[in-house]
Scaffold this motif. Sequence first.
Motif, PDB file in Angstrom:
ATOM      1  N   LYS A   1      28.886  33.123  48.284  1.00 48.05           N
ATOM      2  CA  LYS A   1      28.360  33.160  46.912  1.00 48.05           C
ATOM      3  C   LYS A   1      28.645  34.543  46.332  1.00 48.05           C
ATOM      4  CE  LYS A   1      24.643  29.794  46.991  1.00 48.05           C
ATOM      5  NZ  LYS A   1      23.198  29.555  46.977  1.00 48.05           N
ATOM      6  N   GLY A   2      29.086  34.550  45.094  1.00 46.29           N
ATOM      7  CA  GLY A   2      29.384  35.809  44.429  1.00 46.29           C
ATOM      8  C   GLY A   2      30.765  36.357  44.745  1.00 46.29           C
ATOM      9  N   LYS A   3      31.518  35.668  45.584  1.00 44.69           N
ATOM     10  CA  LYS A   3      32.888  36.077  45.921  1.00 44.69           C
ATOM     11  C   LYS A   3      33.869  35.075  45.318  1.00 44.69           C
ATOM     12  CE  LYS A   3      31.899  38.787  49.881  1.00 44.69           C
ATOM     13  NZ  LYS A   3      32.070  40.167  49.533  1.00 44.69           N
ATOM     14  N   VAL A   4      35.078  35.524  45.111  1.00 43.24           N
ATOM     15  CA  VAL A   4      36.166  34.640  44.714  1.00 43.24           C
ATOM     16  C   VAL A   4      36.836  34.191  46.009  1.00 43.24           C
ATOM     17  CG1 VAL A   4      38.396  34.504  43.531  1.00 43.24           C
ATOM     18  CG2 VAL A   4      36.488  35.766  42.488  1.00 43.24           C
TER      19      VAL A   4
ATOM     20  N   ALA B   1      53.792  31.558  46.138  1.00 44.22           N
ATOM     21  CA  ALA B   1      53.584  32.538  47.198  1.00 44.22           C
ATOM     22  C   ALA B   1      52.349  33.393  46.922  1.00 44.22           C
ATOM     23  CB  ALA B   1      54.808  33.434  47.324  1.00 44.22           C
ATOM     24  N   PRO B   2      51.723  33.917  47.977  1.00 44.58           N
ATOM     25  CA  PRO B   2      50.534  34.760  47.799  1.00 44.58           C
ATOM     26  C   PRO B   2      50.766  35.988  46.914  1.00 44.58           C
ATOM     27  CG  PRO B   2      50.712  34.072  50.071  1.00 44.58           C
ATOM     28  CD  PRO B   2      51.989  33.642  49.384  1.00 44.58           C
ATOM     29  N   ASP B   3      52.007  36.468  46.859  1.00 42.98           N
ATOM     30  CA  ASP B   3      52.285  37.645  46.037  1.00 42.98           C
ATOM     31  C   ASP B   3      52.864  37.290  44.662  1.00 42.98           C
ATOM     32  OD1 ASP B   3      54.798  36.791  46.840  1.00 42.98           O
ATOM     33  OD2 ASP B   3      55.476  38.775  47.486  1.00 42.98           O
ATOM     34  N   SER B   4      52.802  36.012  44.292  1.00 40.52           N
ATOM     35  CA  SER B   4      53.344  35.598  42.994  1.00 40.52           C
ATOM     36  C   SER B   4      52.496  36.160  41.855  1.00 40.52           C
ATOM     37  CB  SER B   4      53.399  34.068  42.889  1.00 40.52           C
ATOM     38  OG  SER B   4      52.089  33.547  42.748  1.00 40.52           O
ATOM     39  N   ALA B   5      53.165  36.447  40.744  1.00 42.64           N
ATOM     40  CA  ALA B   5      52.466  36.958  39.564  1.00 42.64           C
ATOM     41  C   ALA B   5      51.429  35.953  39.079  1.00 42.64           C
ATOM     42  CB  ALA B   5      53.477  37.271  38.461  1.00 42.64           C
ATOM     43  N   GLU B   6      51.762  34.666  39.158  1.00 43.55           N
ATOM     44  CA  GLU B   6      50.863  33.603  38.696  1.00 43.55           C
ATOM     45  C   GLU B   6      49.544  33.610  39.473  1.00 43.55           C
ATOM     46  OE1 GLU B   6      50.896  28.691  38.544  1.00 43.55           O
ATOM     47  OE2 GLU B   6      52.540  29.743  39.510  1.00 43.55           O
ATOM     48  N   LEU B   7      49.628  33.650  40.791  1.00 47.47           N
ATOM     49  CA  LEU B   7      48.421  33.644  41.613  1.00 47.47           C
ATOM     50  C   LEU B   7      47.650  34.945  41.453  1.00 47.47           C
ATOM     51  CD1 LEU B   7      46.595  32.251  43.672  1.00 47.47           C
ATOM     52  CD2 LEU B   7      48.101  33.123  45.491  1.00 47.47           C
ATOM     53  N   LYS B   8      48.346  36.064  41.460  1.00 41.82           N
ATOM     54  CA  LYS B   8      47.670  37.365  41.323  1.00 41.82           C
ATOM     55  C   LYS B   8      46.932  37.467  39.994  1.00 41.82           C
ATOM     56  CE  LYS B   8      49.967  40.388  44.550  1.00 41.82           C
ATOM     57  NZ  LYS B   8      50.626  41.681  44.710  1.00 41.82           N
ATOM     58  N   ALA B   9      47.524  36.952  38.917  1.00 37.08           N
ATOM     59  CA  ALA B   9      46.869  36.987  37.599  1.00 37.08           C
ATOM     60  C   ALA B   9      45.599  36.134  37.609  1.00 37.08           C
ATOM     61  CB  ALA B   9      47.827  36.527  36.517  1.00 37.08           C
ATOM     62  N   ALA B  10      45.664  34.970  38.228  1.00 35.99           N
ATOM     63  CA  ALA B  10      44.489  34.102  38.290  1.00 35.99           C
ATOM     64  C   ALA B  10      43.381  34.734  39.114  1.00 35.99           C
ATOM     65  CB  ALA B  10      44.876  32.734  38.861  1.00 35.99           C
ATOM     66  N   ILE B  11      43.750  35.368  40.220  1.00 37.19           N
ATOM     67  CA  ILE B  11      42.747  36.058  41.061  1.00 37.19           C
ATOM     68  C   ILE B  11      42.130  37.210  40.286  1.00 37.19           C
ATOM     69  CG2 ILE B  11      42.456  37.517  43.111  1.00 37.19           C
ATOM     70  CD1 ILE B  11      44.559  35.669  44.492  1.00 37.19           C
ATOM     71  N   GLU B  12      42.962  37.977  39.619  1.00 38.43           N
ATOM     72  CA  GLU B  12      42.466  39.119  38.824  1.00 38.43           C
ATOM     73  C   GLU B  12      41.452  38.649  37.776  1.00 38.43           C
ATOM     74  OE1 GLU B  12      41.767  42.907  37.878  1.00 38.43           O
ATOM     75  OE2 GLU B  12      43.078  42.287  39.522  1.00 38.43           O
ATOM     76  N   ALA B  13      41.775  37.580  37.081  1.00 35.69           N
ATOM     77  CA  ALA B  13      40.863  37.043  36.059  1.00 35.69           C
ATOM     78  C   ALA B  13      39.556  36.585  36.698  1.00 35.69           C
ATOM     79  CB  ALA B  13      41.531  35.890  35.314  1.00 35.69           C
ATOM     80  N   ALA B  14      39.629  35.960  37.855  1.00 31.82           N
ATOM     81  CA  ALA B  14      38.421  35.467  38.536  1.00 31.82           C
ATOM     82  C   ALA B  14      37.546  36.607  39.048  1.00 31.82           C
ATOM     83  CB  ALA B  14      38.802  34.537  39.679  1.00 31.82           C
ATOM     84  N   LEU B  15      38.161  37.704  39.428  1.00 29.60           N
ATOM     85  CA  LEU B  15      37.398  38.839  39.967  1.00 29.60           C
ATOM     86  C   LEU B  15      36.655  39.616  38.883  1.00 29.60           C
ATOM     87  CD1 LEU B  15      39.921  40.215  42.615  1.00 29.60           C
ATOM     88  CD2 LEU B  15      37.675  39.205  43.067  1.00 29.60           C
ATOM     89  N   LYS B  16      37.057  39.467  37.615  1.00 27.35           N
ATOM     90  CA  LYS B  16      36.419  40.218  36.525  1.00 27.35           C
ATOM     91  C   LYS B  16      35.051  39.690  36.202  1.00 27.35           C
ATOM     92  CE  LYS B  16      40.541  41.999  34.459  1.00 27.35           C
ATOM     93  NZ  LYS B  16      41.389  42.162  33.332  1.00 27.35           N
TER      94      LYS B  16
END
Length: 178
Positions: free
Chosen positions: A45-48, A163-178
């Motif tokens: 809980k509270g984590k992405v 891939a884990p280092d794809s711009a698409e995945l990294k952008a989605a993770i970044e948005a979720a972490l905010k």
Amino acid sequence: MRPVLSLALLSVLSLPAAERKAPMSLHDISLNTLDGKPQSLAAYKGKVVLAVNVASECGYTPQYAGLQKLYLEQKERGLVVLGFPCNQFGGQEPGSAAQIESFCQKNYGVTFPLFEKLEVKGANQAPLYQFLTAKHGEPAWNFHKYLVGKDGQVIQAFSSKVAPDSAELKAAIEAALK
């Protein structure tokens, strides 16, 4: 060893697959870790969460390295990668829990949490994957990724080709972490 399940999930599992309802949140689910210890996903809980069905003998297996790097880079910010071994795609995860753990440690230095093998599709689909796939579809192959927000709800799914280092995945993770 079977996953440890809550009474609510046990009652769901007694229903025919077509009548089962997926859990309401990732946090409603408990599973066994790869070493057989019960783990409630409420601990996240509270984590992405990036939930990935993994396999040791797949063309996408080198993604373990990228997942580990992503986990190390982002865990302090609240990202956790969870690996769920699955043998449903080409029999590419035939090993025992001990073999899977050894393979992941030796070849990729995996430190993110790994869980016992489960089924991600079909009549015996695990409750976790009933939840993950309810609005985002079943995995077509190994290393399919589901991004789950801090609230335990699925944000987006990514095919094995992402891939884990794809711009698409990294952008989605970044948005979720905010």
